[in-house]
Design a protein around this motif. Structure first.
Motif, PDB file in Angstrom:
ATOM      1  N   THR A 146       0.856  -1.183   0.000  1.00  0.00           N
ATOM      2  CA  THR A 146       0.000   0.000   0.000  1.00  0.00           C
ATOM      3  C   THR A 146       0.887   1.227   0.000  1.00  0.00           C
ATOM      4  N   GLY A 147       0.376   2.317  -0.575  1.00  0.00           N
ATOM      5  CA  GLY A 147       1.170   3.527  -0.693  1.00  0.00           C
ATOM      6  C   GLY A 147       2.266   3.418  -1.720  1.00  0.00           C
ATOM      7  N   GLY A 148       2.080   2.562  -2.722  1.00  0.00           N
ATOM      8  CA  GLY A 148       3.091   2.353  -3.748  1.00  0.00           C
ATOM      9  C   GLY A 148       2.676   2.878  -5.110  1.00  0.00           C
ATOM     10  N   TYR A 149       3.623   2.847  -6.030  1.00  0.00           N
ATOM     11  CA  TYR A 149       3.482   3.377  -7.392  1.00  0.00           C
ATOM     12  C   TYR A 149       4.063   2.322  -8.320  1.00  0.00           C
ATOM     13  N   PHE A 150       3.214   1.718  -9.157  1.00  0.00           N
ATOM     14  CA  PHE A 150       3.608   0.508  -9.876  1.00  0.00           C
ATOM     15  C   PHE A 150       3.213   0.545 -11.343  1.00  0.00           C
ATOM     16  N   ASP A 151       4.015  -0.140 -12.160  1.00  0.00           N
ATOM     17  CA  ASP A 151       3.537  -0.598 -13.457  1.00  0.00           C
ATOM     18  C   ASP A 151       3.501  -2.123 -13.390  1.00  0.00           C
ATOM     19  N   GLU A 152       3.247  -2.761 -14.498  1.00  0.00           N
ATOM     20  CA  GLU A 152       3.064  -4.220 -14.473  1.00  0.00           C
ATOM     21  C   GLU A 152       4.338  -4.981 -14.094  1.00  0.00           C
ATOM     22  N   ASN A 153       5.480  -4.279 -14.165  1.00  0.00           N
ATOM     23  CA  ASN A 153       6.762  -4.932 -13.852  1.00  0.00           C
ATOM     24  C   ASN A 153       7.237  -4.699 -12.438  1.00  0.00           C
ATOM     25  N   GLY A 154       6.535  -3.880 -11.688  1.00  0.00           N
ATOM     26  CA  GLY A 154       6.929  -3.649 -10.297  1.00  0.00           C
ATOM     27  C   GLY A 154       6.917  -2.196  -9.904  1.00  0.00           C
ATOM     28  N   PRO A 155       7.564  -1.854  -8.777  1.00  0.00           N
ATOM     29  CA  PRO A 155       7.574  -0.482  -8.273  1.00  0.00           C
ATOM     30  C   PRO A 155       8.279   0.485  -9.219  1.00  0.00           C
ATOM     31  N   LEU A 156       7.797   1.722  -9.229  1.00  0.00           N
ATOM     32  CA  LEU A 156       8.393   2.770 -10.027  1.00  0.00           C
ATOM     33  C   LEU A 156       9.033   3.825  -9.132  1.00  0.00           C
ATOM     34  N   PRO A 157      10.034   4.537  -9.639  1.00  0.00           N
ATOM     35  CA  PRO A 157      10.642   5.614  -8.836  1.00  0.00           C
ATOM     36  C   PRO A 157       9.704   6.817  -8.761  1.00  0.00           C
ATOM     37  N   TRP A 158       9.615   7.382  -7.584  1.00  0.00           N
ATOM     38  CA  TRP A 158       8.766   8.565  -7.412  1.00  0.00           C
ATOM     39  C   TRP A 158       9.331   9.743  -8.201  1.00  0.00           C
TER      40      TRP A 158
END
Length: 249
Positions: A237-249
């Motif tokens: 929770t509180g994350g930023y993702f594409d289909e491959n995993g977390p993204l840099p803020w």
């Protein structure tokens, strides 16, 4: 007896929103298809019902406090809770006008229109806040609600500053950066209540927003949205993702 779960998708009469509604309905959700326009909203809902899905149009203009409040009241009268909220509605006024013949964005920040930026923020930032706040009682009534904010790669400051390859779209991009911050804020508040809130980057998808110049399909784009909407307990929770995993803020 198993109670059917309820999901609401905003801006769902076309594009990524419509495909997300279809995918959630295929997973067994009753989907409330949020859309401003009654003709387009009901037509989209009818098309999904013709595919055998349980979908209803819900009149919802995310820029209007009155419309959002009325939608929340309607939903509360028809459903005991809300298990999934997908804040998908988004705009990019002026974007198409700024595309050059090669499809590249050619309007520098110094020439972006303030009125366009205000309109963008009203839909892309304040809209999700309005909708989430209004529907929070129904989300809290679910044993494990999920909220997905449909963001963009353009919301990543690190990507924009790091490689300079992404288009320099100040209004739309910064609205998605703000939406990422909204995501984290709601996630911090709601984590103790069992609600997961995450931001999804569906990629450059062929939709009306970009004149269908995107290289990804709505089916590909909806993948991460649906994945975050159906997270099991213990997920992020509180994350930023594409289909491959977390993204840099």
């Amino acid at each position: 007896m198993t109670t059917r779960k309820n999901a609401l998708v905003t801006g769902a009469n076309k594009g990524i929103g419509l495909e997300t509604a279809r995918r959630l309905a295929a997973l067994g959700f009753k989907v409330w298809l949020g859309a401003r326009d009654s003709k387009r909203g009901e037509a989209a809902a009818e098309a999904l019902r013709a595919e055998g899905f349980e979908v209803e149009w819900l009149e919802l203009d995310v820029t209007s406090d009155e419309s959002v409040a009325a939608a929340a009241k309607t939903l509360a009268a028809r459903a005991p809770n809300l298990d999934v909220l997908v804040n998908n509605a988004g705009i990019a006024p002026g974007y198409l006008d700024a595309l050059g013949p090669d499809g590249h964005y050619e309007r520098p920040p110094s020439r972006e229109d303030i009125a366009d930026i205000k309109a963008t923020y009203d839909v892309n930032v304040f809209g999700p806040v309005r909708v989430t706040q209004a529907l929070l009682p129904l989300l809290l009534a679910s044993p494990a609600a999920r909220i997905v904010m449909v963001s963009s790669y353009l919301g990543s400051i690190a990507r924009a500053a790091g490689n300079g390859q992404s288009p320099n779209v100040m209004g739309y991009g910064s609205s998605k950066t703000a939406l990422n911050a909204v995501t984290v804020a709601f996630a911090r508040e709601l984590a103790p209540r069992g609600i997961m809130v995450n931001a999804a980057a569906p990629g450059y998808t062929a939709t009306d927003l970009n004149g269908h110049k995107g290289h990804r399909t709505v089916q590909q784009a909806a993948e991460i949205v649906v994945r975050l909407a159906t997270l099991d307990a213990g997920g992020p929770t509180g994350g930023y993702f594409d289909e491959n995993g977390p993204l840099p803020w």
